[in-house]
Write a protein that holds these residues in place. Structure first.
Motif, PDB file in Angstrom:
ATOM      1  N   LEU A 114     -25.095  28.242  12.393  1.00  0.00           N
ATOM      2  CA  LEU A 114     -24.794  27.537  13.812  1.00  0.00           C
ATOM      3  C   LEU A 114     -25.293  28.525  14.963  1.00  0.00           C
ATOM      4  N   ARG A 115     -25.384  29.864  14.513  1.00  0.00           N
ATOM      5  CA  ARG A 115     -25.647  30.876  15.850  1.00  0.00           C
ATOM      6  C   ARG A 115     -24.663  30.706  16.811  1.00  0.00           C
ATOM      7  N   LEU A 116     -23.499  30.630  16.256  1.00  0.00           N
ATOM      8  CA  LEU A 116     -22.476  30.721  17.370  1.00  0.00           C
ATOM      9  C   LEU A 116     -21.348  31.732  17.039  1.00  0.00           C
ATOM     10  N   PRO A 117     -20.657  32.304  17.895  1.00  0.00           N
ATOM     11  CA  PRO A 117     -19.511  33.192  17.784  1.00  0.00           C
ATOM     12  C   PRO A 117     -18.364  32.595  16.792  1.00  0.00           C
ATOM     13  N   ALA A 118     -17.916  33.485  15.921  1.00  0.00           N
ATOM     14  CA  ALA A 118     -16.772  32.902  15.081  1.00  0.00           C
ATOM     15  C   ALA A 118     -15.884  32.071  15.796  1.00  0.00           C
ATOM     16  N   ALA A 119     -15.279  32.403  16.616  1.00  0.00           N
ATOM     17  CA  ALA A 119     -14.427  31.715  17.403  1.00  0.00           C
ATOM     18  C   ALA A 119     -14.725  30.403  17.850  1.00  0.00           C
ATOM     19  N   VAL A 120     -15.891  30.284  18.265  1.00  0.00           N
ATOM     20  CA  VAL A 120     -16.326  28.964  18.575  1.00  0.00           C
ATOM     21  C   VAL A 120     -16.551  27.950  17.355  1.00  0.00           C
TER      22      VAL A 120
END
Length: 125
Positions: free
Chosen positions: A77-83
């Motif tokens: 998703l190309r998102l930070p892990a927290a998100v």
């Protein structure tokens, strides 16, 4: 501004990167409602979420047809892990995903395992 990369949809741009800030994807939330680590496995249950969750939730759900780690979902998703953890916890909360702790055969501080990971990273560089 260049066109979005094929398959990435309108949320990514070749030159600018992500067009929507990650904190907007999670509605400003920074903590998931359940405990997930990067190696936790998630899998779709077949339950359709009620109500609108957002395009990233749908993309995450599609990636979870087979067991997959939280880290892999975040990367796809190309998102930070927290998100990604917040999105996945939303899907667990509504019954669309199930989760289980990671399967490990080694102690997380096993020296041989850590050396194998380090060797793999060196080969990639």
């Amino acid at each position: 501004m260049s066109a979005a990369a094929a398959g990435d949809g309108p949320w990514l741009d070749d030159a600018a990167g992500r067009l929507v800030r990650p904190f907007t994807v999670s509605n400003g939330r920074t903590r998931p409602s359940i405990a997930l680590d990067l190696m936790s496995q998630v899998m779709a249950t077949g339950v359709t979420p009620l109500g609108y969750l957002g395009p990233e939730h749908g993309q995450a759900l599609e990636l979870c047809l087979a067991p997959v780690s939280v880290a892999e979902i975040a990367a796809h998703l190309r998102l930070p892990a927290a998100v990604a953890k917040v999105l996945l916890s939303d899907l667990v909360d509504c019954g669309a995903l199930t989760t289980k702790p990671p399967v490990t055969h080694h102690h997380p501080t096993d020296r041989a395992l850590l050396e194998a990971v380090l060797d793999g990273l060196r080969r990639q560089l």
